[in-house]
Design an enzyme around this catalytic site. Structure first.
Site, PDB file in Angstrom:
ATOM      1  N   SER A 239     -19.796  -0.982  -1.218  1.00  0.00           N
ATOM      2  CA  SER A 239     -18.702  -1.635  -0.510  1.00  0.00           C
ATOM      3  C   SER A 239     -17.534  -1.842  -1.457  1.00  0.00           C
ATOM      4  O   SER A 239     -17.727  -2.073  -2.657  1.00  0.00           O
ATOM      5  CB  SER A 239     -19.178  -2.978   0.056  1.00  0.00           C
ATOM      6  OG  SER A 239     -18.651  -4.035  -0.714  1.00  0.00           O
ATOM      7  N   LYS A 240     -16.337  -1.738  -0.905  1.00  0.00           N
ATOM      8  CA  LYS A 240     -15.179  -1.809  -1.803  1.00  0.00           C
ATOM      9  C   LYS A 240     -14.957  -3.228  -2.321  1.00  0.00           C
ATOM     10  O   LYS A 240     -14.267  -3.417  -3.310  1.00  0.00           O
ATOM     11  CB  LYS A 240     -13.934  -1.227  -1.148  1.00  0.00           C
ATOM     12  CG  LYS A 240     -13.404  -1.928   0.041  1.00  0.00           C
ATOM     13  CD  LYS A 240     -12.159  -1.193   0.530  1.00  0.00           C
ATOM     14  CE  LYS A 240     -11.705  -1.743   1.866  1.00  0.00           C
ATOM     15  NZ  LYS A 240     -10.714  -0.925   2.510  1.00  0.00           N
ATOM     16  N   ARG A 241     -15.558  -4.207  -1.674  1.00  0.00           N
ATOM     17  CA  ARG A 241     -15.416  -5.573  -2.186  1.00  0.00           C
ATOM     18  C   ARG A 241     -16.368  -5.826  -3.357  1.00  0.00           C
ATOM     19  O   ARG A 241     -16.035  -6.519  -4.297  1.00  0.00           O
ATOM     20  CB  ARG A 241     -15.670  -6.588  -1.072  1.00  0.00           C
ATOM     21  CG  ARG A 241     -14.396  -7.131  -0.452  1.00  0.00           C
ATOM     22  CD  ARG A 241     -14.598  -7.663   0.937  1.00  0.00           C
ATOM     23  NE  ARG A 241     -14.643  -6.595   1.920  1.00  0.00           N
ATOM     24  CZ  ARG A 241     -15.726  -6.171   2.543  1.00  0.00           C
ATOM     25  NH1 ARG A 241     -16.885  -6.735   2.299  1.00  0.00           N
ATOM     26  NH2 ARG A 241     -15.677  -5.185   3.420  1.00  0.00           N
ATOM     27  N   ARG A 242     -17.533  -5.197  -3.299  1.00  0.00           N
ATOM     28  CA  ARG A 242     -18.572  -5.519  -4.282  1.00  0.00           C
ATOM     29  C   ARG A 242     -18.664  -4.485  -5.407  1.00  0.00           C
ATOM     30  O   ARG A 242     -18.946  -4.810  -6.535  1.00  0.00           O
ATOM     31  CB  ARG A 242     -19.899  -5.580  -3.510  1.00  0.00           C
ATOM     32  CG  ARG A 242     -21.062  -6.130  -4.229  1.00  0.00           C
ATOM     33  CD  ARG A 242     -22.271  -6.204  -3.299  1.00  0.00           C
ATOM     34  NE  ARG A 242     -22.394  -5.021  -2.468  1.00  0.00           N
ATOM     35  CZ  ARG A 242     -22.776  -5.058  -1.209  1.00  0.00           C
ATOM     36  NH1 ARG A 242     -23.066  -6.186  -0.619  1.00  0.00           N
ATOM     37  NH2 ARG A 242     -22.873  -3.934  -0.514  1.00  0.00           N
TER      38      ARG A 242
END
Ligand code: GLU
Length: 471
Positions: A239-242
């Protein structure tokens, strides 16, 4: 009749940096197009105004070019922009309505929820199927899902059967008349004569709905292939957040395009033979969708870096020097470039080339050669001078360096001699010298750079450290 050449496509939504999963999907499509002398269509799915930005579109085009998916190649077509085709999408929705394959519905989200609460069945229940509504304010157009089942022939997963009873009458046109993704995506594929849809597994649930739309519009659906997702080391979807997922970020750290391409191709697939590190042509020769693994693929940054180190070692020294340039003198340099000397770096390059995994590590291996005085790392200094022998042996080395013939072998011989006199191994003994010359406790072999630095600068650095130690 002549067989139509295959037409693949890559259809990213430009909502952020270019995700490594997208890059892998793009590469699969590109390789398949090259293999079959087919076409790779780039279509930018830019219909979600709130999330799309033009700079992301350019970022995707640049990153694809970096990976060798080159818009000037004869197999490349596009980019097309989904937003330019809104008229076609709406026409297709209206055609489905005219044929009775779609119908209008005026229920609000709350209405649908209250009906679901009463019936105990979640989702939309087909309430407006036979109410004969036409277009109007607040009316959405819904597809009339037939009874039975839908079979998606997937080139990666085989036959996937969907019970149509589990698929609600889905929306095609929103109440403001705008097309939803499902419809726009199909109509564009149809309009662009796409024969093969190779995309991420998360779109598999869309495939039966989209296949129904294709069939309702009287067209032959494409061949489908849904490739498994990429996961991180905790086996969670990247995920691009993590996670670190941006292709641009790896490029900027000095991952080589060829290494990235090769590594991405091995996520869920392997070339024949005993090594995964192979030329791109071998991947073109051997890749098939049916040999792609069904299970999620672990995107392993450590392995990517190991691939990259291998690719770096395979370069000629001249290519390596050229590849380092952005980090040494160009836009990625983080030091005072006025001290940089290309002749000195060329002499060091073979020593550095075998010791880095990413090009961004290069400056920290040579920066001590391009400054007046290195910045001494305190922890390295304390450790190197923690032994009683450190100062006297460095003083002895300094005395030897004053008169020795100035070349790496002779310099090394001096240090070895001091080692013998004090019963110390070279690795141990040279630690204070390394800190004096480079400022650090680790780095490339020491005597070649000392030769390059010259006698005066070397003695000055030793004196500086000795005075620091004494004071
Ligand atoms: N625009 C979609 C996405 O980025 C791709 C849809 C498709 O490949 O069919 O997820």
């Amino acid at each position: 009749m002549a067989q139509q050449s295959p037409r693949y496509r890559f259809a990213p939504s430009p909502t952020g940096y270019f995700h490594v999963g997208g890059a892998r999907t793009a590469l699969y499509n590109w390789i398949l197009a090259l293999q079959t002398d087919g076409v790779f269509v780039l279509r930018i799915e830019d219909t979600d105004d709130s999330r799309n930005h033009p700079q992301w579109t350019q970022g995707i085009i640049d990153a694809l070019a970096w990976l060798g998916i080159d818009s000037t190649d004869s197999h490349f077509e596009g980019p097309y922009f989904q937003s330019a085709n809104a008229g076609l999408h709406i026409d297709a929705g209206e055609k489905l309505f005219a044929q009775g394959r779609a119908y209008y519905c005026d229920l609000s989200t709350e209405d649908i929820q209250s009906r679901a609460n009463v019936s105990g069945r979640q989702g939309y229940d087909g309430y407006s199927r036979d109410r004969g509504l036409g277009p109007g304010p607040g009316h959405v157009l819904r597809f009339r899902v037939p009874e039975g089942s839908t079979i998606v022939q997937d080139e990666v997963r085989g036959e996937v059967v969907f019970d149509n009873a589990t698929i609600e009458d889905f929306v095609l046109l929103r109440s403001n008349g705008s097309p939803v993704f499902l419809l726009a995506n199909v109509v564009d594929d149809m309009h662009q004569s796409i024969t093969h849809v190779v995309r991420a597994e998360e779109h598999l649930p869309n495939a039966p709905k989209q296949q129904m739309i294709w069939e309702a519009l009287g067209a032959t659906p494409p061949r489908w292939a849904h490739v498994p997702v990429l996961v991180n080391e905790q086996r969670k979807k990247l995920s691009k957040r993590r996670d670190k997922v941006a292709v641009e970020q790896y490029r900027d750290e000095g991952i080589l395009a060829d290494a990235m391409k090769n590594y991405l191709m091995t996520l869920g697939w392997a070339p024949s033979g005993d090594t995964e590190i192979v030329p791109f042509q071998k991947m073109i020769d051997e890749f098939t969708l049916s040999s792609v693994n069904h299970s999620p693929a672990f995107f392993d940054i450590i392995k990517l870096q190991a691939f990259n180190a291998d690719y770096i070692r395979q370069m000629t020294v001249a290519d390596f020097i050229a590849a380092c340039d952005p980090w040494l003198t160009g836009e990625r340099a983080t030091w005072d470039t006025s001290y940089y000397d290309a002749r000195i770096f060329s002499a060091m390059a073979p020593l550095v080339q075998t010791r880095v995994q990413r090009l961004q590590e290069v400056p920290s291996m040579v920066d001590f050669l391009f400054c007046e005085m290195p910045v001494i790392d305190d922890a390295s200094f304390t450790k190197a001078f923690s032994q009683d022998w450190a100062v006297p042996t460095l003083q002895a080395i300094r005395r030897g360096f004053e008169t020795v013939e100035w070349n790496a072998d002779a310099l090394k011989a001096i240090v070895e001699k001091v080692g013998e006199d004090n019963s110390l191994k070279l690795g141990k003994l040279q630690a204070p010298l390394r800190v004096a010359v480079t400022g650090r406790s680790v780095g490339p072999p020491l005597f070649e750079p000392i030769e390059l630095l010259g006698r005066d600068a070397t003695l000055k650095r030793i004196d500086e450290v000795l005075s620091r130690k004494v004071s």
